[in-house]
Design a protein around this motif. Structure first.
Motif, PDB file in Angstrom:
ATOM      1  N   ASN A   1      44.889  39.610  35.492  1.00 11.82           N
ATOM      2  CA  ASN A   1      44.017  38.502  35.107  1.00 11.82           C
ATOM      3  C   ASN A   1      42.605  38.834  35.633  1.00 11.82           C
ATOM      4  O   ASN A   1      42.402  38.992  36.845  1.00 11.82           O
ATOM      5  N   HIS A   2      41.652  38.932  34.729  1.00 10.66           N
ATOM      6  CA  HIS A   2      40.281  39.320  35.078  1.00 10.66           C
ATOM      7  C   HIS A   2      39.663  38.397  36.139  1.00 10.66           C
ATOM      8  O   HIS A   2      38.944  38.854  37.033  1.00 10.66           O
ATOM      9  N   LEU A   3      39.935  37.103  36.057  1.00 10.76           N
ATOM     10  CA  LEU A   3      39.334  36.142  36.996  1.00 10.76           C
ATOM     11  C   LEU A   3      39.917  36.349  38.396  1.00 10.76           C
ATOM     12  O   LEU A   3      39.196  36.306  39.400  1.00 10.76           O
TER      13      LEU A   3
ATOM     14  N   ALA B   1      41.058  39.153  39.449  1.00  8.04           N
ATOM     15  CA  ALA B   1      40.516  40.430  39.929  1.00  8.04           C
ATOM     16  C   ALA B   1      39.122  40.224  40.530  1.00  8.04           C
ATOM     17  O   ALA B   1      38.793  40.811  41.563  1.00  8.04           O
ATOM     18  N   HIS B   2      38.297  39.350  39.914  1.00  5.61           N
ATOM     19  CA  HIS B   2      36.965  39.071  40.470  1.00  5.61           C
ATOM     20  C   HIS B   2      37.087  38.528  41.894  1.00  5.61           C
ATOM     21  O   HIS B   2      36.318  38.901  42.777  1.00  5.61           O
ATOM     22  N   VAL B   3      38.018  37.613  42.118  1.00  7.21           N
ATOM     23  CA  VAL B   3      38.166  37.042  43.462  1.00  7.21           C
ATOM     24  C   VAL B   3      38.733  38.099  44.416  1.00  7.21           C
ATOM     25  O   VAL B   3      38.274  38.248  45.557  1.00  7.21           O
TER      26      VAL B   3
ATOM     27  N   ALA C   1      30.011  42.332  39.684  1.00  6.89           N
ATOM     28  CA  ALA C   1      29.984  42.320  38.217  1.00  6.89           C
ATOM     29  C   ALA C   1      31.233  43.039  37.705  1.00  6.89           C
ATOM     30  O   ALA C   1      32.020  43.583  38.497  1.00  6.89           O
ATOM     31  N   ASP C   2      31.436  43.044  36.392  1.00  5.77           N
ATOM     32  CA  ASP C   2      32.665  43.612  35.842  1.00  5.77           C
ATOM     33  C   ASP C   2      32.829  45.085  36.223  1.00  5.77           C
ATOM     34  O   ASP C   2      31.913  45.889  36.070  1.00  5.77           O
ATOM     35  N   ASN C   3      34.011  45.404  36.725  1.00  3.30           N
ATOM     36  CA  ASN C   3      34.331  46.781  37.133  1.00  3.30           C
ATOM     37  C   ASN C   3      35.845  46.943  37.104  1.00  3.30           C
ATOM     38  O   ASN C   3      36.575  45.942  37.040  1.00  3.30           O
TER      39      ASN C   3
HETATM   40 ZN    ZN Z   1      33.877  39.318  34.738  1.00  2.00          ZN
END
Ligand code: ZN
Ligand code: KG4
Length: 347
Positions: free
Chosen positions: A110-112, A114-116, A312-314
């Motif tokens: 889940n991208h969200l 992963a951000h956390v 940021a997205d990575n």
């Molecule tokens: Zn993102």
């Protein structure tokens, strides 16, 4: 545990190799910003075509920068959502093909979440909160803004969310209105430097108690559509001269960040967490990072921020989460699909 992760949820084509859920061996990101800038935002069709053209090169780059070959990789990981469907599909299809070719398992992330989780990257694996801490998570990205209890590295319970625009989206739209270009967050940060944030007051988006929030406390929810409209009306009534732009950018950014900080402070005072974690592209902003540190420090709460390189997205955050021993595994079967509208709560 060596994981090769792939991220293509929006306009960054990214691949990374991460060991044991925190040690980043490589983090290759191909940004498409230049291709989308003339349109003032991401054009989904252009994004997916660019992912097709660059994904193989970015994966090769991640492996060679990490100094490892395919035999050393234990598993693959890919973002399954949320994001642009046509962009997610490229990463998912590439990873399925690589998993089939190399006979390695692949896991979806889940991208969200992963951000956390990005707050765990680096620092000998000691960067993020301990398992026994009661932790509140703030996610501030271009498409999402929410507050949630972090019950596990991929288990969350929402306590607040935006009812309209995300914080990053508000900054992007504000920058567009101010003629500062795209992406808006960094442009506003630059324009606001030296500006007087108090010259023009912008609304902070307080919600009335009767506003439907899906059962969430309205005091912990966000609304950024008003601040954007206030800026538009202000610009229509008084076209700014050159010297005004720094003050407008500073005031607008201040209002967006105040809305976030107020909710974090209120949540901390009401819910008494041991720690606060934060991730997402907006956290690249230096003044917001500083203000969050102050908000946590006066309350004696431990703050865990993702390093700017991982906000940021990575793909490092994707590979790291899938390789974390605390990750509740989400294996991807051959019929596994993308989920463009996934929430932070969905494992
Ligand atoms: Zn993102
Ligand atoms: O997390 P992210 O890379 O992508 C999404 O998942 O949405 O976040 C992108 C957002 C954009 O809205 C961008 O303007 C914002 O993060 N952003 C910033 C800064 N750098 C990127 N916002 C404020 N200050 C920055 N320096």
């Amino acid at each position: 545990m060596l994981v090769l992760g792939v991220e293509t949820s929006c306009d960054e084509t990214a691949a990374a190799v991460v060991e044991d859920g925190w040690r980043v061996l490589s983090n290759s990101v191909w940004s498409q910003v230049a291709g989308h800038a003339p349109y003032g935002g991401v054009v989904p069709e252009l994004a997916s075509r660019a992912h097709v053209e660059t994904i193989a090169r970015v994966v090769d780059d991640a492996l060679s920068a990490a100094g490892v070959g395919w035999p050393a990789i234990d598993r693959l990981a890919v973002t399954r959502g949320p994001g642009l469907a046509s962009s997610l599909l490229i990463g998912m299809t590439a990873v399925k093909a690589l998993a089939l070719r190399t006979a390695k398992p692949y896991f979806t992330v889940n991208h969200l979440q992963a951000h956390v989780y990005a707050c765990f990257l680096g620092n000998d694996g000691q960067a993020g909160p301990r398992e026994d801490e009661k932790v509140l998570a703030l996610l501030v990205s271009g498409g999402h803004t929410c507050l949630a209890w972090m019950e596990g590295v991929n288990t969350y319970r929402l306590v607040g969310r935006t009812l309209d625009d995300a914080a990053g989206e508000a900054l992007d739209k504000g920058a567009c209105l101010l003629g500062l270009g795209y992406p808006g967050g960094p442009a506003i940060e630059k324009a606001a430097a030296g500006g007087d944030a108090k010259r023009w007051p912008f609304p902070v988006g307080h919600l009335r108690s009767h506003v439907p929030t899906g059962g969430l406390d309205p005091g912990l929810c966000f609304s950024f559509s008003g601040v954007k409209t206030a800026l538009r009306v202000m610009l229509e009534r008084n076209p700014p001269c050159q010297g005004d732009r720094a003050d407008l950018a500073a005031g607008y950014q201040h209002a967006v960040f105040s809305a976030l900080l107020e909710r974090v402070a209120l949540a901390a005072d009401r819910l008494h967490p041991d720690g606060i974690v934060c991730g997402g592209g907006v956290l690249r902003n230096a003044s917001f990072r500083k203000a969050l540190q102050e908000t946590a420090a006066v309350r004696g709460i431990q703050l865990y921020l993702a390093e700017p390189a991982y906000c940021a997205d990575n793909a490092a955050m994707v590979a790291a989460l899938a390789g974390c021993p605390r990750y509740v595994q989400q294996p991807g079967g051959w019929d596994g699909d993308i989920q463009p509208r996934l929430s932070l709560e969905t494992a």
